[in-house]
Structures are given as structure tokens and as C-alpha cells.
Design an enzyme around this catalytic site. Structure first.
Site, PDB file in Angstrom:
ATOM      1  N   TYR A   1      23.813  -2.791 -34.099  1.00  0.00           N
ATOM      2  CA  TYR A   1      23.269  -2.536 -32.857  1.00  0.00           C
ATOM      3  C   TYR A   1      21.674  -2.097 -33.015  1.00  0.00           C
ATOM      4  O   TYR A   1      21.525  -1.793 -34.191  1.00  0.00           O
ATOM      5  CB  TYR A   1      24.127  -1.412 -32.092  1.00  0.00           C
ATOM      6  CG  TYR A   1      24.354  -0.193 -33.054  1.00  0.00           C
ATOM      7  CD1 TYR A   1      23.135   0.882 -32.830  1.00  0.00           C
ATOM      8  CD2 TYR A   1      25.345   0.233 -33.835  1.00  0.00           C
ATOM      9  CE1 TYR A   1      23.117   1.962 -33.543  1.00  0.00           C
ATOM     10  CE2 TYR A   1      25.181   1.325 -34.665  1.00  0.00           C
ATOM     11  CZ  TYR A   1      24.231   2.293 -34.443  1.00  0.00           C
ATOM     12  OH  TYR A   1      24.076   3.379 -35.102  1.00  0.00           O
TER      13      TYR A   1
ATOM     14  N   CYS B   1      17.493   3.341 -35.235  1.00  0.00           N
ATOM     15  CA  CYS B   1      17.385   4.104 -33.911  1.00  0.00           C
ATOM     16  C   CYS B   1      15.989   4.893 -33.588  1.00  0.00           C
ATOM     17  O   CYS B   1      15.863   5.680 -33.226  1.00  0.00           O
ATOM     18  CB  CYS B   1      18.542   5.321 -33.765  1.00  0.00           C
ATOM     19  SG  CYS B   1      18.433   6.294 -35.386  1.00  0.00           S
TER      20      CYS B   1
ATOM     21  N   ARG C   1     -15.489 -24.173 -23.380  1.00  0.00           N
ATOM     22  CA  ARG C   1     -14.468 -23.135 -22.949  1.00  0.00           C
ATOM     23  C   ARG C   1     -13.464 -22.845 -24.317  1.00  0.00           C
ATOM     24  O   ARG C   1     -13.235 -23.768 -25.085  1.00  0.00           O
ATOM     25  CB  ARG C   1     -13.564 -23.491 -22.154  1.00  0.00           C
ATOM     26  CG  ARG C   1     -14.243 -23.605 -20.897  1.00  0.00           C
ATOM     27  CD  ARG C   1     -12.822 -23.958 -19.815  1.00  0.00           C
ATOM     28  NE  ARG C   1     -13.638 -23.614 -18.347  1.00  0.00           N
ATOM     29  CZ  ARG C   1     -14.039 -24.609 -17.324  1.00  0.00           C
ATOM     30  NH1 ARG C   1     -14.235 -25.674 -17.825  1.00  0.00           N
ATOM     31  NH2 ARG C   1     -14.295 -24.207 -16.428  1.00  0.00           N
TER      32      ARG C   1
ATOM     33  N   ARG D   1      -1.586 -24.406 -17.370  1.00  0.00           N
ATOM     34  CA  ARG D   1      -1.047 -23.735 -18.198  1.00  0.00           C
ATOM     35  C   ARG D   1       0.104 -22.888 -17.494  1.00  0.00           C
ATOM     36  O   ARG D   1       0.347 -22.957 -16.230  1.00  0.00           O
ATOM     37  CB  ARG D   1      -1.794 -22.578 -19.014  1.00  0.00           C
ATOM     38  CG  ARG D   1      -2.403 -21.669 -17.878  1.00  0.00           C
ATOM     39  CD  ARG D   1      -3.573 -20.717 -18.376  1.00  0.00           C
ATOM     40  NE  ARG D   1      -4.153 -20.001 -17.620  1.00  0.00           N
ATOM     41  CZ  ARG D   1      -5.171 -18.952 -17.720  1.00  0.00           C
ATOM     42  NH1 ARG D   1      -5.964 -19.343 -18.885  1.00  0.00           N
ATOM     43  NH2 ARG D   1      -5.833 -18.425 -16.711  1.00  0.00           N
TER      44      ARG D   1
ATOM     45  N   GLY E   1      -9.166 -14.324 -19.406  1.00  0.00           N
ATOM     46  CA  GLY E   1     -10.273 -13.402 -19.209  1.00  0.00           C
ATOM     47  C   GLY E   1     -10.728 -12.873 -20.556  1.00  0.00           C
ATOM     48  O   GLY E   1     -11.727 -12.168 -20.691  1.00  0.00           O
TER      49      GLY E   1
ATOM     50  N   HIS F   1      -9.877 -11.563 -12.246  1.00  0.00           N
ATOM     51  CA  HIS F   1      -9.522 -10.932 -13.643  1.00  0.00           C
ATOM     52  C   HIS F   1      -8.533  -9.718 -13.308  1.00  0.00           C
ATOM     53  O   HIS F   1      -7.680  -9.760 -14.007  1.00  0.00           O
ATOM     54  CB  HIS F   1     -10.840 -10.400 -14.162  1.00  0.00           C
ATOM     55  CG  HIS F   1     -10.653  -9.749 -15.476  1.00  0.00           C
ATOM     56  ND1 HIS F   1     -10.531  -8.149 -15.467  1.00  0.00           N
ATOM     57  CD2 HIS F   1     -10.387 -10.032 -16.654  1.00  0.00           C
ATOM     58  CE1 HIS F   1     -10.243  -7.824 -16.649  1.00  0.00           C
ATOM     59  NE2 HIS F   1      -9.820  -9.012 -17.428  1.00  0.00           N
TER      60      HIS F   1
ATOM     61  N   MET G   1     -11.762 -14.319 -23.456  1.00  0.00           N
ATOM     62  CA  MET G   1     -12.699 -15.148 -24.206  1.00  0.00           C
ATOM     63  C   MET G   1     -13.740 -15.768 -23.239  1.00  0.00           C
ATOM     64  O   MET G   1     -13.502 -15.945 -22.004  1.00  0.00           O
ATOM     65  CB  MET G   1     -12.318 -15.871 -25.441  1.00  0.00           C
ATOM     66  CG  MET G   1     -11.716 -14.890 -26.586  1.00  0.00           C
ATOM     67  SD  MET G   1     -10.812 -16.105 -27.743  1.00  0.00           S
ATOM     68  CE  MET G   1      -9.537 -16.967 -26.842  1.00  0.00           C
TER      69      MET G   1
ATOM     70  N   LYS H   1      -5.152 -24.710 -24.200  1.00  0.00           N
ATOM     71  CA  LYS H   1      -5.858 -25.322 -23.174  1.00  0.00           C
ATOM     72  C   LYS H   1      -5.946 -26.738 -23.541  1.00  0.00           C
ATOM     73  O   LYS H   1      -5.999 -27.856 -22.821  1.00  0.00           O
ATOM     74  CB  LYS H   1      -7.311 -24.615 -22.991  1.00  0.00           C
ATOM     75  CG  LYS H   1      -7.955 -25.224 -21.820  1.00  0.00           C
ATOM     76  CD  LYS H   1      -9.017 -24.229 -21.439  1.00  0.00           C
ATOM     77  CE  LYS H   1      -8.619 -23.084 -20.938  1.00  0.00           C
ATOM     78  NZ  LYS H   1     -10.076 -22.180 -20.426  1.00  0.00           N
TER      79      LYS H   1
ATOM     80  N   SER I   1      22.517   4.473 -39.949  1.00  0.00           N
ATOM     81  CA  SER I   1      21.335   4.124 -39.053  1.00  0.00           C
ATOM     82  C   SER I   1      20.084   4.249 -39.390  1.00  0.00           C
ATOM     83  O   SER I   1      19.760   5.271 -40.018  1.00  0.00           O
ATOM     84  CB  SER I   1      21.610   5.293 -37.664  1.00  0.00           C
ATOM     85  OG  SER I   1      20.799   5.054 -36.682  1.00  0.00           O
TER      86      SER I   1
END
Length: 877
Positions: free
Chosen positions: A853, A833, A93, A337, A102, A456, A104, A23, A766
Site C-alpha cells: 500500500y 507513508c 517553432r 495535439r 506557451g 496563455h 517556448m 508537434k 512502512s
């Protein structure tokens, strides 16, 4: 000069997120762009860390720097803090690096007290506005700083409205609001034991500390755990000069998105309320008007706002979520934002931005949160069933998807029903609040009586990919009695309803749902992801149905097929039990002969579904007692079938029961004790491959046989010997040429440490990270849930090591295993895996470790494809 802890908006910029929070950085950036931003300053995230280091206190050095910046702010605004003539009022804020909508707390109108409010009323000539601002400030300060709770204040407002015979807060006059402020202060004194603070400096320090405290409130901690946000980041605090949307009918406040956050449509989308403050829109207490109506009410402000919106979108090259206030006809921007959006909207926006030439394909791939895709892979309503069903009402389509489940009225019930009963639930509330986050996470869908598309409930549901219908004002709800009425019908806890988050329709019945498919924008993003990723994505699947589902989602093989799951079928379990209680090898082989054709048929089905992609089959892993009956009736049945004395059978069952089966007689240890099991499984794997190869000569059939739980090279060498001998016999007998591979699962720390030796026998590794995590931490996955909560509360762990790979400990073993394995066998195939194969941060780790993989459950395959592409794009930057 020492460290700088505070920055004016004019001193920062958009690249300073880590220090100023999202922010603060965006307010600085908008200031630099010359936009109408009420000026102020940001207290950095480092102060939050320091606040906790100093035992939850703001030290004097920082306090004095804050006060220096209050003076600078007084110069900029020409107003003075606590002054009767021209008081400076501020909002306080929170603003973390990562957007946490929502989670904080916010405080508005700080700086008012009993005397300032009177001169403020005179100065503005608007006593109603002055007392409205004051009662709001007392309410927020009491709730956020002193944790008194909102409910009592809401009750006082409702009583006042009833007494006056009015419906809306805006119908209360100055005297009513003055009286409310008095009642609020009384309530404060009653709860806290002291008067409401009158000194603006004390109010400010109290508010800043409250924002830092809110970084560690339960809902913020839960949100961080869900979204992989480290607690060490801390939050910044923004102190900003107030502008007022509640000064009458030429003032207002609103929230807008540069594109539709539910569908992604390129059209300004938002809501506002006249004569209101920002919290009214976001909290969903009043149902607002759409942004299009602003065009009619104030065309000049609308024009200016429209220009700003698209300047910001072009600047950030992403869809923006903005808050604004109109004070007596003048527009102010309070924040911008990157907007939270649904998964479908995220895909459309990313593709549209590429088509508009605003971003590249790689940037589009990086823009999508892989976890969000989950929402698109979940069921939608069956079209035919939907045509037959009649909606009983409708609300706002706040977050798409189809949800069908049993009604519950509290977030706690949603969690309990889902976790303890395995129920699918729909959370029905007057309005949701940030405390409800855990229940919202467990619910299939959320239905609220109040609140708009930016409330919210809507924002959080969209972020989670949970279906949500909000603002259905026709509902009459009694949360205490757990009942609501809609469409002339009463619904009690446990009744079934269905929600359509794409249309806002509500149905008073259960509607059938169908599986999702990948098409359109989803398909485009996936095609780009496949273009940039280097990591292959396989699936964990034990049935042809799961395998086919995974292939339709883009899987490139099976990384784990668990053979034991095939034995629990009612037709097979008796042959399995017969094998286990056999006393001689001959008896065992007889039972295994019954199982062989069943296993072979399973493997044929899986090979067919995988269409020539590689398949890794893991040999029997769990301890044998898991297959044996525990109920008296079933034990009797088995003793008859086996022709065994019941007491003798009970003795066998109890002798197989282990105290700690996680570390007991399982995995390759079974094959060492009973080699005939490995013989049967090898025969089934090889015969099935030969049969499928005959039917599809062009498929590349190379079965991968995986021996589980190896910790010593001699174990693997022994079991591999049995596999090779059996395979050779089967292949020669069939007179064909078939290649196969034998590898192991690295799931015991000793295997990772001695991987260079094990690689002499293993052609692939694996990493079974579920067991590797259990063994490394020394706790069982099934029981960890009972104590991990205390670990999160005390910040010993920030997240569940079974959901996100522990890169420091378990990850080090994976790295070591991969490096040692390659040293011995440079072309060794490496995969993972465990459950972590579908977790984006763990996938990034696998990419960086150089694995070939990842393998995950079928519904996580698209998530893994996207996360693998993001890891590759990031590592090339």
C-alpha cells in the site's frame, strides 16, 4: 550515410514523438492523412542535445543538412529563400515530446528583409500586409532571438495608434506599418549594437538556436519541474512554409478544440481572428470571435474544417487542440495535439469516449493526469453564500473552480505573498505571459483584462487546475500603481475578490467556500481505477475529521497516525510538559496518567471514523524540546504549575535543546530512555481498540503499532518487549481476545540495509521516505529550500527529492529493504507513508517494487488511487 538529423514532414509519422517532438510527429501524421498542411521539415530533438554538447552551437555537419532541406522545401513550394520574385517565408517553432504550451518560442515571417519586403508588397499587391508581416518578424526576432523584450515594441505600436487616433492594430495603414518597421529596426540597433540581419540564412540559424536556447529558459525549466519532464529530452524545431492570415478580410487564423476544454461538452469549440496572425489569438492581445461565427462568414471553409477536426479526433481517439490559418479563403492546418483540459472536462471526455466506443475503460483511466484531480478536490463556493453575493462583472470562464483571495498585480508578488505571508492571492493582470508561470502556480485564481479562452492564461491555468477568468474588458487597470477599477469600485493590492471560473463571474468580496465531493464522472473513473489497481491506498491522518475525509475519498486504512500531533492541543500540552520536566519515574507516570484518557479517546475517534479498516499508529517521534515553551511568559507559567524554580526549569529546557534534533533524541530513542511513554501509548491503543470492538463486534480490529526511527534490531526488540508486556496485561485484564501487530518505520539507511534482521522482530515495514530522503542526502527538509534553487539552476537536480522520490538512491534503499524483509518474513506487510505516497511517479515505483500500500494525505487519496491503477495497467501492457 551518417546520422539523419532532419526529416521532411512527408518522411515522418505520429509514432516518432521522441525524435520529432509532439508537434513534428503530428505534422507528419497530418501530412500522411492528406490534410492541407503547409510543408516543411523537423530538426530532431537529438540536435538540441548535440547543440548543448557542442557548447551551445550548431555544428557544420548539421548546418549543411539543414540547408539541404531548405532546398528540398524550395522545390516543394516553388519559392526561393531570399528571392525577390517569389520569396519563401517560413515559421520556426519549437516542439518538445511533451506538450508545453506557451513555454517556448515561435518566430513567424522569417526570410523577410528590406528588399524582399518591397517586392513582396508588389507581388501580393498588398503593401499593408507585407509591412505588417515585416514589423511582426522584426518584433518576434528581436524578442525571441536577441532577447530585447516585447514591451518596447508594444509601446511603439501604442504610440503610433494614439498619433493616428485609432484603437486597433488593424486600423493602421501600410505607411504606418512601414514606419513601425523602421522604428523597430532602430530599436534593435540601439539595443544590440548592430543592424537587423538581412541574410535569410543567418536569420534561420539564429532562430533555430533561439528555439534550442528557449528549452532552458526559466519558465520552461519551471514547467518541466512541475510536470516531471526530463531536461535530457530536448526540443525539436519545425521549419514550415508560411501561410498568411493577415492578407486582408478573407484571411484569418484561429485555434479550436474538438470538444469544450473547460466542460468536456462534445461540441466544436474555438476562436479565430480575421486579418491576423496566430500569435494574436494565443497571446490574447485582441479578443477573438467564436468558431460558430466562421460558419456565417465562410461556410465552405467551416465545412472543410469541421470534417478535418472529427477525422483527427477519431484518428487520435482523443480531444484535439488545433491551430489553423485561412489564406485568402483557403484553409491550412498548422498543428494538432491532444488538448489541455480542465479536470472536470478530462473526466467527462474520458467517460464519453468509452460510451462512444472509441476507447476502453483502461485507456480512459490512463487518459487522466492524476495531478489534475487536485482541482476537483478543492473547495467550491457555498451555494447559499453565492446566492447572496452579486457579481460586479464577468469575463470568460477560462478554467473552473472557486477562488477567493487578496489582489496582487505581479507574478513575483503572488509568489512572495503566498510563500512568505501564507496569503491566498488572486493575480490580476492585463494579460499573463509565460514568464508569470511561477506566480500563476501560487495563486488561487487568475483574472485578466485581455485574452480569450485559448490565451496563455487560460491554457496554462487549465493545465494547472487553477481557477481563471480571462478577457474582462470592463477592468481599467494600472499595474504600476497596483490598482484596478471594476463595477464602479476601486480595488487595491490586498483587497479581497472572488472568481467563479465555471461561470466567469467576478465578485468584489470574499465568498465562503465548501469542500468538494466525488460524484458523477469522477466516481465512474474512480470505480474503474479501483477495478484495475492492486496497490491499496491508505491515508496519513491524526484526527477523526481527517480520517473521515479520507474514507469519503476512498481510503482503505490509515498508514500513519502521528501521535505527537495530539499533544499540542492547549488542554494537553501542560500535562505533556509536566511529563517532560519530571525528575523521577513516579512524577513522569503521574503526568502520563493524565494523558492516557486523552490518547485513548483520540484513538477511539479514529477507529470509529475508519470503520474497521486497518490503522497504523506511530509512537511518539519528535524530540521532547519541541513541546517545551520558548516564551518567557509560558516558562513562568510552567514553573508555577510544576512548583519548580524558574532557573531550574530553564536549565532543564536548555539541556533538552539539541543542535541537530533531526538526528537527535527522538523516535524509538525516547522509548529506550523513557519506557513509560511507550507503556502509556500501548495502553491507550489497546484499550481504545477493545472499546470500539465491543461497540462494533463485526469490525476487524487489529491495531498496528509502529515504532519509529529504528536502526538496530536490539532497539526494536527492547521497545517491542515493552509493547507486548503492556498489551498482554491490558488484554488479560479486559478478558478479551485481541490481535495486534508491531512493526517499524524504515527511515534510517541502516534499517534498510539490515532489513532482513529487523524483519525478525517487525511484522510490517512502512517506509518513511521523508526522513529516509533527509538521511540519505544528508540535508534537512526544512532548510533545503534555501539552496535547492541553485541546484535546479545548475541542473544538478531537476526536481525536489522531497516531492518526487529519488528512485536511484533512496529508491534503491526502499527496494533493498523490501527484498530483505520478505526474505526473512515472506508475508511481511510493506507500505510507504512519506509525502511521496501521493506523487504519481513515486506510486508507480511502489507498485513495481511490490509494496502492499501507499499512504498519503486525505486530499491526495483519489490521486493515489488513479496513479496506482495506471501503474497496474502499464505493467500489464
Amino acid at each position: 550515410m551518417g546520422q539523419k538529423y532532419v526529416y521532411l514532414f512527408s518522411e515522418g509519422n505520429g509514432k516518432m514523438r521522441e525524435l520529432l517532438g509532439g508537434k513534428g510527429a503530428n505534422l507528419a501524421e497530418m501530412t500522411n492523412l492528406g490534410m492541407p498542411v503547409p510543408q516543411g521539415f523537423t530538426i530532431t530533438t537529438e540536435v538540441c542535445t548535440q547543440y548543448y554538447a557542442d557548447g551551445e552551437a550548431i555544428n557544420d555537419e548539421i548546418k549543411s543538412e539543414i540547408m539541404t532541406y531548405v532546398s528540398k522545401m524550395e522545390e516543394i513550394t516553388g519559392k526561393k529563400f531570399g528571392d525577390l520574385e517569389n520569396p519563401l517565408l517560413v515559421s520556426v517553432r519549437s516542439g518538445a515530446r511533451a506538450s508545453m504550451p506557451g513555454m517556448m518560442d515561435t518566430i513567424l515571417n522569417l526570410g523577410l528583409n528590406d528588399v524582399v519586403v518591397e517586392s513582396f508588397a508588389k507581388k501580393t499587391g498588398n503593401p499593408r500586409f507585407a509591412y505588417d508581416s515585416y514589423r511582426r518578424f522584426i518584433q518576434m526576432y528581436s524578442d525571441v532571438v536577441m532577447e530585447v523584450g516585447k514591451a518596447y515594441f508594444e509601446k511603439l505600436i501604442d504610440e503610433m495608434k494614439e498619433k493616428k487616433g485609432v484603437k486597433l492594430d488593424t486600423e493602421l495603414d501600410a505607411e504606418d506599418l512601414k514606419e513601425l518597421a523602421r522604428l523597430f529596426k532602430e530599436e534593435y540597433k540601439l539595443k544590440i549594437g548592430e543592424d537587423f540581419p538581412q541574410n535569410p540564412t543567418d536569420q534561420l540559424m539564429g532562430a533555430i538556436e533561439a528555439v534550442f536556447r528557449s528549452w532552458n529558459n526559466p519558465r520552461a525549466i519551471y514547467y518541466r519541474r512541475m510536470n516531471d519532464i526530463p531536461s535530457s529530452w530536448g526540443t525539436a524545431v519545425n521549419v514550415q512554409a508560411m501561410v498568411f492570415g493577415n492578407m486582408g478580410n478573407t484571411s484569418g487564423t484561429g485555434v479550436a478544440f474538438s470538444r469544450n476544454p473547460a466542460t468536456g461538452e462534445q461540441k466544436l469549440y474555438g476562436e479565430f481572428l480575421m486579418n491576423a496572425q496566430g500569435e494574436d489569438v494565443v497571446a490574447g492581445v485582441r479578443t477573438p470571435q467564436t468558431i460558430d461565427q466562421l460558419k456565417e462568414q465562410n461556410p465552405k471553409v467551416y465545412e472543410e474544417f469541421y470534417k478535418i477536426v472529427y477525422t483527427l479526433e477519431k484518428h487520435y481517439r482523443d480531444m484535439q487542440d488545433m491551430e489553423f490559418t485561412i489564406e485568402e479563403g483557403k484553409l491550412y492546418m498548422l498543428q494538432t495535439r491532444n488538448g489541455k483540459r480542465t479536470a472536470a472536462a478530462a473526466l467527462k471526455i474520458a467517460c464519453d469516449l468509452v460510451d462512444e466506443g472509441m476507447i476502453s475503460e483502461e485507456e480512459a483511466v490512463l487518459m487522466i493526469d492524476p495531478k489534475q484531480l487536485d482541482a476537483l478536490l478543492h473547495p467550491q463556493f457555498d451555494n447559499e453564500a453565492l446566492k447572496q453575493a452579486k457579481p460586479i462583472s464577468s469575463g470568460l470562464p477560462a478554467s473552473p473552480g472557486a477562488a477567493c483571495g487578496q489582489v496582487v498585480f505581479t507574478a513575483e508578488d503572488a509568489t512572495n505573498w503566498a510563500v512568505n505571508k501564507g496569503a491566498k492571492v488572486i493575480l490580476v493582470r492585463l494579460e499573463t505571459s509565460p514568464e508569470d508561470i511561477e506566480g500563476m502556480n501560487y495563486a488561487q485564481g487568475i483574472l485578466t483584462v485581455r485574452g480569450g479562452m485559448t490565451s496563455h492564461a487560460a491554457v496554462v491555468a487549465r493545465g494547472m487546475g487553477t481557477c481563471c477568468v480571462s478577457g474582462c474588458g470592463d477592468i481599467k487597470i494600472n499595474e504600476e500603481a497596483k490598482v484596478f477599477t471594476l463595477g464602479g469600485k476601486e480595488f487595491h493590492e490586498g483587497d479581497y475578490i472572488s472568481l467563479d471560473g465555471s461561470t466567469g463571474n467576478i465578485y468584489g468580496e470574499a465568498i465562503k467556500t465548501v469542500a468538494a465531493t466525488i460524484s458523477g464522472n469522477f466516481d465512474r473513473i474512480m470505480t474503474w481505477a479501483d477495478k484495475y489497481r492492486t496497490l491499496k491506498v491508505r491515508t496519513n491522518a491524526d484526527t477523526p475529521k481527517d480520517a473521515a475525509q479520507a474514507v469519503s475519498f476512498g481510503a482503505e486504512g490509515i498508514g500513519l497516525c502521528r501521535t505527537e500531533h495530539m499533544f499540542f492541543d492547549s488542554k494537553r500540552i501542560s500535562a505533556m510538559r509536566e511529563m517532560i520536566v519530571s525528575k523521577t519515574v513516579e512524577q513522569r507516570k503521574t503526568a502520563l496518567t493524565k494523558l492516557l484518557p486523552m490518547q485513548r479517546e483520540d484513538f477511539e475517534g479514529i477507529y470509529e471514523a475508519m470503520k474497521g479498516f486497518p490503522v497504523t499508529i506511530r509512537f511518539l517521534d519528535p524530540p521532547l524540546h519541541e513541546f517545551l515553551p520558548t516564551e518567557e511568559e509560558d516558562i513562568k507559567e510552567l514553573s508555577k504549575e510544576m512548583n519548580l524554580d524558574i532557573n531550574e526549569l530553564k536549565a532543564i529546557i536548555s539541556s533538552l535543546h539539541e543542535f541537530n534534533p533531526m538526528m537527535g533524541h527522538r523516535g524509538c530513542r525516547l522509548a529506550v530512555s523513557y519506557p513509560e511513554i511507550a507503556e502509556m501509548q500501548t495502553t491507550a491503543v489497546i484499550e481504545a481498540a477493545i472499546n470500539v470492538k465491543k461497540a462494533h463486534p463485526d469490525w476487524n480490529m487489529v491495531p498496528e503499532i509502529m515504532i519509529p526511527l529504528v536502526g538496530e534490531i536490539k532497539e526494536l526488540a527492547y521497545v517491542k518487549g515493552i509493547v507486548d508486556q503492556t498489551a498482554k496485561t491490558v488484554i488479560e485484564k479486559a478478558g478479551v481476545d485481541l490481535k495486534y501487530m508491531v512493526g517499524t518505520m524504515i527511515e534510517i539507511p541502516r534499517a534498510a540495509i539490515t532489513a532482513d534482521e529487523i524483519a525478525k522482530e517487525a511484522e510490517f515495514f512502512s517506509f518513511g521516505t521523508n526522513d529516509l530522503t533527509q538521511m540519505t542526502f544528508g540535508f534537512s527538509r526544512d532548510d533545503a529550500g534555501s539552496f535547492l534553487g541553485s541546484y535546479y539552476d545548475k541542473k544538478i537536480y531537476e526536481n525536489d527529492p522531497f516531492a518526487r522520490l529519488d528512485q536511484k538512491g533512496v529508491g534503491k534503499l526502499v527496494k533493498m529493504g523490501a527484498e530483505l524483509g520478505r526474505k526473512t518474513r515472506p508475508d511481511i506487510k510493506l507500505g510507504i507513508c512519506g509525502e511521496h505516497g501521493g506523487d504519481p511517479s513515486s506510486i508507480e515505483f511502489c507498485h513495481n517494487t511490490g509494496l502492499n500500500y501507499v499512504s498519503c494525505s486525505p486530499f491526495r487519496v483519489p490521486i493515489a488511487r488513479l496513479a496506482a491503477a495506471q501503474a497496474a495497467i502499464k505493467s500489464n501492457k
